[in-house]
Write a protein that holds these residues in place. Sequence first.
Motif, PDB file in Angstrom:
ATOM      1  N   VAL A 105       0.837  -1.207   0.000  1.00  0.00           N
ATOM      2  CA  VAL A 105       0.000   0.000   0.000  1.00  0.00           C
ATOM      3  C   VAL A 105       0.871   1.256   0.000  1.00  0.00           C
ATOM      4  CG1 VAL A 105      -1.622   1.342   1.415  1.00  0.00           C
ATOM      5  CG2 VAL A 105      -2.020  -1.095   1.028  1.00  0.00           C
ATOM      6  N   VAL A 106       1.899   1.280   0.851  1.00  0.00           N
ATOM      7  CA  VAL A 106       2.769   2.457   0.938  1.00  0.00           C
ATOM      8  C   VAL A 106       3.517   2.678  -0.381  1.00  0.00           C
ATOM      9  CG1 VAL A 106       4.828   3.376   2.085  1.00  0.00           C
ATOM     10  CG2 VAL A 106       2.971   2.406   3.438  1.00  0.00           C
ATOM     11  N   LEU A 108       2.641   1.705  -3.435  1.00  0.00           N
ATOM     12  CA  LEU A 108       1.690   2.146  -4.454  1.00  0.00           C
ATOM     13  C   LEU A 108       1.310   3.609  -4.254  1.00  0.00           C
ATOM     14  CD1 LEU A 108      -0.043   1.429  -6.891  1.00  0.00           C
ATOM     15  CD2 LEU A 108      -1.831   0.708  -5.306  1.00  0.00           C
ATOM     16  N   ALA A 109       1.050   3.990  -3.011  1.00  0.00           N
ATOM     17  CA  ALA A 109       0.702   5.386  -2.722  1.00  0.00           C
ATOM     18  C   ALA A 109       1.871   6.314  -3.068  1.00  0.00           C
ATOM     19  CB  ALA A 109       0.322   5.540  -1.252  1.00  0.00           C
ATOM     20  N   TRP A 110       3.087   5.922  -2.727  1.00  0.00           N
ATOM     21  CA  TRP A 110       4.271   6.727  -3.035  1.00  0.00           C
ATOM     22  C   TRP A 110       4.453   6.867  -4.547  1.00  0.00           C
ATOM     23  CZ3 TRP A 110       7.065  10.345  -1.229  1.00  0.00           C
ATOM     24  CH2 TRP A 110       8.397  10.546  -1.584  1.00  0.00           C
ATOM     25  N   VAL A 112       2.073   6.788  -6.851  1.00  0.00           N
ATOM     26  CA  VAL A 112       1.031   7.686  -7.354  1.00  0.00           C
ATOM     27  C   VAL A 112       1.339   9.131  -6.968  1.00  0.00           C
ATOM     28  CG1 VAL A 112      -1.411   8.312  -7.125  1.00  0.00           C
ATOM     29  CG2 VAL A 112      -0.762   5.920  -7.428  1.00  0.00           C
ATOM     30  N   VAL A 113       1.677   9.364  -5.702  1.00  0.00           N
ATOM     31  CA  VAL A 113       1.919  10.724  -5.218  1.00  0.00           C
ATOM     32  C   VAL A 113       3.100  11.367  -5.940  1.00  0.00           C
ATOM     33  CG1 VAL A 113       2.747  11.998  -3.183  1.00  0.00           C
ATOM     34  CG2 VAL A 113       0.817  10.449  -2.983  1.00  0.00           C
ATOM     35  N   ARG A 114       4.152  10.604  -6.178  1.00  0.00           N
ATOM     36  CA  ARG A 114       5.344  11.162  -6.845  1.00  0.00           C
ATOM     37  C   ARG A 114       5.073  11.541  -8.300  1.00  0.00           C
ATOM     38  NH1 ARG A 114      11.040   8.344  -5.854  1.00  0.00           N
ATOM     39  NH2 ARG A 114      11.846  10.444  -5.718  1.00  0.00           N
TER      40      ARG A 114
END
Length: 126
Positions: A105-106, A108-110, A112-114
């Motif tokens: 999860v972390v 994937l989120a990183w 997307v955010v980047r």
Amino acid sequence: MAALAGLAGCCAVVLWADPTTPGGALPVCPTKALLGLTCPACGGLRMVYSLLHADVPAALHYNALGVPAAVLFVWGMLTWTLTRLRGRPVAGWQHQRWTSPAFAVVLLAWFVVRNLPFAPFVELRV
């Protein structure tokens, strides 16, 4: 000892190659080169180089997620080493049930955010 020697060798190559210098001996990120996307590990070699020079602010600039990941890696290696030396398991974060899903999860989120194309997220690209 072999794992420690391998890690020391990798750190020596990063120090020698200086990934902060454009056009150096180390290759660019294949994800960035092929797809134009900033992957979760982009800036990782520069982050390691900065950490080896004790420049934590620069390391956080290159890859803010990589710094805590490096701390978790060292912690995991220490618990693994203690397990081998004591001959019985030593509890560590990597043995918890939630570890793999939380990392997925972390990451994937990183990722997307980047890659978000607006401020303040554009500043996360390196």
